[in-house]
Motif scaffolding. Sequence first.
Motif, short mmCIF file in Angstrom:
data_model
loop_
_atom_site.label_atom_id
_atom_site.label_comp_id
_atom_site.label_asym_id
_atom_site.label_seq_id
_atom_site.Cartn_x
_atom_site.Cartn_y
_atom_site.Cartn_z
N ASP A 3 0.89 -1.22 -0.20
CA ASP A 3 -0.15 -0.02 -0.06
C ASP A 3 0.89 1.20 -0.04
N LEU A 4 0.53 2.34 -0.80
CA LEU A 4 1.24 3.55 -0.93
C LEU A 4 0.34 4.58 -0.72
N PHE A 5 0.57 5.48 0.38
CA PHE A 5 -0.25 6.43 0.66
C PHE A 5 0.41 7.87 0.00
N VAL A 6 -0.56 8.56 -0.68
CA VAL A 6 -0.06 9.77 -1.43
C VAL A 6 -0.85 10.84 -1.21
N ARG A 7 0.03 12.02 -1.03
CA ARG A 7 -0.79 13.62 -0.98
C ARG A 7 -0.45 13.90 -2.40
N LEU A 8 -1.67 14.26 -3.00
CA LEU A 8 -1.57 14.46 -4.51
C LEU A 8 -1.41 16.13 -4.48
N GLN A 9 -1.03 16.77 -5.45
CA GLN A 9 -1.09 18.20 -5.55
C GLN A 9 -1.40 18.27 -7.22
N PRO A 10 -2.52 18.25 -7.76
CA PRO A 10 -2.82 18.30 -9.08
C PRO A 10 -2.53 19.76 -9.68
N GLY A 11 -2.38 19.98 -10.90
CA GLY A 11 -2.34 21.21 -11.48
C GLY A 11 -0.84 21.84 -11.36
N ALA A 12 0.09 20.98 -11.19
CA ALA A 12 1.58 21.57 -10.78
C ALA A 12 2.13 22.01 -12.22
N LYS A 13 3.25 22.51 -12.42
CA LYS A 13 4.11 22.71 -13.44
C LYS A 13 4.58 21.55 -14.02
N LEU A 14 5.22 20.63 -13.24
CA LEU A 14 6.07 19.51 -13.61
C LEU A 14 5.38 18.21 -12.60
N ASP A 15 5.53 17.14 -13.46
CA ASP A 15 5.31 16.03 -12.72
C ASP A 15 6.38 15.54 -11.94
N ARG A 16 6.33 15.32 -10.60
CA ARG A 16 7.28 15.14 -9.65
C ARG A 16 7.25 14.58 -8.41
N ILE A 17 8.10 13.91 -7.87
CA ILE A 17 7.94 13.39 -6.40
C ILE A 17 8.63 14.34 -5.48
N ASP A 18 8.01 14.93 -4.29
CA ASP A 18 8.60 15.82 -3.60
C ASP A 18 9.03 15.11 -2.35
N GLY A 19 8.81 13.91 -2.06
CA GLY A 19 9.60 13.06 -0.78
C GLY A 19 8.56 12.68 -0.18
N TRP A 20 8.67 12.20 1.33
CA TRP A 20 8.11 11.70 2.21
C TRP A 20 7.60 12.64 3.18
N GLU A 21 6.62 12.65 3.79
CA GLU A 21 6.08 13.19 5.10
C GLU A 21 5.24 12.33 5.76
N ALA A 22 4.74 12.82 7.04
CA ALA A 22 4.10 11.93 7.94
C ALA A 22 2.62 12.66 7.95
N ASP A 23 1.64 12.23 7.83
CA ASP A 23 0.29 12.78 7.84
C ASP A 23 -0.04 13.00 9.21
N ALA A 24 -1.40 13.33 9.62
CA ALA A 24 -1.95 13.44 10.92
C ALA A 24 -2.11 12.16 11.81
N GLU A 25 -2.09 11.08 10.86
CA GLU A 25 -2.26 9.63 11.83
C GLU A 25 -0.81 9.24 11.88
N GLY A 26 0.14 9.78 11.52
CA GLY A 26 1.62 9.22 11.78
C GLY A 26 2.10 8.31 10.54
N ARG A 27 1.32 8.27 9.58
CA ARG A 27 1.57 7.13 8.36
C ARG A 27 2.64 8.13 7.55
N GLU A 28 3.46 7.32 6.70
CA GLU A 28 4.31 8.08 5.73
C GLU A 28 3.68 8.36 4.44
N VAL A 29 3.58 9.49 4.12
CA VAL A 29 2.82 9.70 3.07
C VAL A 29 3.61 10.20 1.84
N LEU A 30 3.62 10.06 0.50
CA LEU A 30 4.68 10.38 -0.30
C LEU A 30 4.05 11.56 -1.12
#
Length: 96
Positions: A3-30
């Motif tokens: 399972d991969l959790f992702v925080r998506l930002q649509p409408g960006a200038k480029l397609d890119r991966i910004d790295g990992w962060e923790a969400d409010a529940e402590g899960r790692e989100v890409l």
Amino acid sequence: MADLFVRLQPGAKLDRIDGWEADAEGREVLRIRLRARPVEGEANAALVRYVAEVLGLPRSAVTLARGDRSRLKRLSVEGLDNDGLRRRLGEAGGER
């Protein structure tokens, strides 16, 4: 299957991966930015294609399991375990 959790930002200038962060529940989100707009499922379809391409998997191996109308998504990835998923994402990174 991983399972991969992702925080998506649509409408960006480029397609890119910004790295990992923790969400409010402590899960790692890409954090991923995509050029696709959130109209009629375009961003979701682009996310699935992009992740499959980055991981070197067929598009059919990546499915949107949850979050079709949210910025926080859960993708199911067949053919990789969590360690393999993390390793391939670490090797890929950056803009496309």
